[in-house]
Design an enzyme around this catalytic site. Structure first.
Site, PDB file in Angstrom:
ATOM      1  N   ARG A 175       0.860  -1.210   0.000  1.00  0.00           N
ATOM      2  CA  ARG A 175       0.000   0.000   0.000  1.00  0.00           C
ATOM      3  C   ARG A 175       0.887   1.248   0.000  1.00  0.00           C
ATOM      4  O   ARG A 175       0.628   2.218  -0.706  1.00  0.00           O
ATOM      5  CB  ARG A 175      -0.898  -0.014   1.249  1.00  0.00           C
ATOM      6  CG  ARG A 175      -2.005  -1.056   1.176  1.00  0.00           C
ATOM      7  CD  ARG A 175      -2.673  -1.293   2.526  1.00  0.00           C
ATOM      8  NE  ARG A 175      -3.885  -2.106   2.365  1.00  0.00           N
ATOM      9  CZ  ARG A 175      -4.389  -2.877   3.315  1.00  0.00           C
ATOM     10  NH1 ARG A 175      -3.792  -2.947   4.518  1.00  0.00           N
ATOM     11  NH2 ARG A 175      -5.486  -3.585   3.110  1.00  0.00           N
TER      12      ARG A 175
ATOM     13  N   HIS B  59       1.464  -4.808  12.468  1.00  0.00           N
ATOM     14  CA  HIS B  59       0.521  -4.674  11.344  1.00  0.00           C
ATOM     15  C   HIS B  59      -0.698  -4.017  11.950  1.00  0.00           C
ATOM     16  O   HIS B  59      -1.667  -4.673  12.337  1.00  0.00           O
ATOM     17  CB  HIS B  59       0.172  -6.034  10.761  1.00  0.00           C
ATOM     18  CG  HIS B  59      -0.930  -5.966   9.733  1.00  0.00           C
ATOM     19  ND1 HIS B  59      -0.919  -5.101   8.659  1.00  0.00           N
ATOM     20  CD2 HIS B  59      -2.071  -6.689   9.610  1.00  0.00           C
ATOM     21  CE1 HIS B  59      -2.005  -5.285   7.934  1.00  0.00           C
ATOM     22  NE2 HIS B  59      -2.725  -6.238   8.498  1.00  0.00           N
TER      23      HIS B  59
HETATM   24  C1  LAC Z   1      -5.593  -5.762   5.954  1.00  0.00           C
HETATM   25  C2  LAC Z   1      -5.900  -6.954   6.820  1.00  0.00           C
HETATM   26  C3  LAC Z   1      -5.346  -8.210   6.186  1.00  0.00           C
HETATM   27  O1  LAC Z   1      -4.707  -4.981   6.318  1.00  0.00           O
HETATM   28  O2  LAC Z   1      -5.358  -6.784   8.149  1.00  0.00           O
HETATM   29  O3  LAC Z   1      -6.209  -5.677   4.896  1.00  0.00           O
END
Ligand code: LAC
Length: 317
Positions: A153, A177
């Protein structure tokens, strides 16, 4: 003789099936097994994939609610569990998914004692730690999908901002994350040119605000997609398939993934999993790279480790 590759995907939901479909499209395995606790949904997904046989390389596709079907897997990808509701943080899911992992991880480890476990379920960093503890495996065979997707991203947003191809943007997000992830601005390069000198050369005003906003957008990406379509699936499908390819094909490729971070970057002698750039191959984690971080980035990484450790301590695990 060519090695027979077997990959098991646990969880036939949107994420698990996006991963399964991408693995088939990229011809990454000779055998694909799907496990879930909903027999009809599971059989439906298996049949639906089998019916693509005329368009895919030959692959054995099987499914069962019984973990015995996963025996001898080279790679087990765990996506099962509750997913974020709109506006819900990943860490909130922990109690529900911790209970589920106690029923999933021990049989996976028993039927495939040499496998590599890739954990996708959220909160992925804590659940990867839990999978490590429940499996009894050496830490190099336990990987969380972590910020591999956040980094994609990030590269997309930087490429879009600079009007370049995302594949020419080397950029990495590390840490949790989640909300405490860390963007490594100091090591970003575009076509081999460090980002800051790239910006100067292109006379693109270096606005720290813009760079920080790009990182904030990455952190909010999943929240935004979930608020719009209820879940994320395609991007995580490609992200985890890229990990499967590096592992199954022994690519020795570097990915930002959730690994046992004990002792790295001043994180200390603590058992915490978070994302660092790691080299992946057949045996799982082959090594963790010593990527350059400036003092601010290292401090943010240590803070991210603390965030995850606090959650683990609250759980008493
Ligand atoms: C996301 C989920 C996989 O970031 O945590 O799309």
């Amino acid at each position: 003789t060519k090695r027979h590759n077997k990959i098991s995907v646990i969880g036939a939901g949107n994420v698990g099936m996006a991963i399964a479909q991408t693995i088939l499209t990229q011809d990454l395995t000779d055998e694909l097994v799907i496990v879930d606790n909903k027999p009809d949904k599971l059989r439906g997904e298996m049949l639906d994939l089998q019916h693509a046989a005329a368009f895919l390389p030959r692959v054995k596709i099987n499914s069962s609610v019984e973990y015995s079907v996963t025996a001898g897997s080279d790679l087990c990808i765990v996506t099962a569990g509750a997913r974020q509701n709109p506006g819900e943080s990943r860490l909130n899911l922990l109690q529900r998914n911790l209970a589920l992992f106690k029923t999933i991880i021990p049989p996976l480890a028993r039927y495939s004692p040499e496998t590599v476990l890739v954990i996708v379920s959220n909160p992925v960093d804590v659940l990867t730690y839990i999978a490590w503890k429940l499996s009894g495996f050496p830490s190099n065979r336990i990987i969380g999908s972590g910020t591999n997707l956040d980094s994609s991203r990030f590269r997309f947003l930087i490429a879009d901002h600079l009007q370049v191809n995302a594949q020419d943007v080397q950029a990495c997000i590390v840490g949790e994350h989640g909300d405490s992830s860390v963007a490594l601005w100091s090591s970003i390069s575009v076509g081999g040119v460090p980002i800051l000198s790239f910006l100067e050369k292109q006379q693109i005003a270096y606005e720290k605000e813009t760079l920080e906003n790009i990182h904030k957008t990455v952190i909010n990406s999943a929240y935004e997609v979930i608020s719009l379509k209820g879940y994320t699936s395609w991007a995580i499908g490609y992200s985890v398939a890229s990990l499967a390819r590096s592992i199954i094909r022994d690519q020795r490729k570097i990915h930002p993934v959730s690994v046992l971070a004990k002792g790295f970057y001043g994180i200390g002698d603590v058992e915490v999993f978070l994302s660092l750039p790691a080299q992946l191959g057949r045996g799982g984690v082959l090594g963790v790279t010593n990527v350059h971080m400036n003092e601010e980035e290292e401090q943010r990484l240590r803070d991210s480790a603390k965030t995850i450790l606090e959650v683990q301590t609250q759980l008493g695990i």
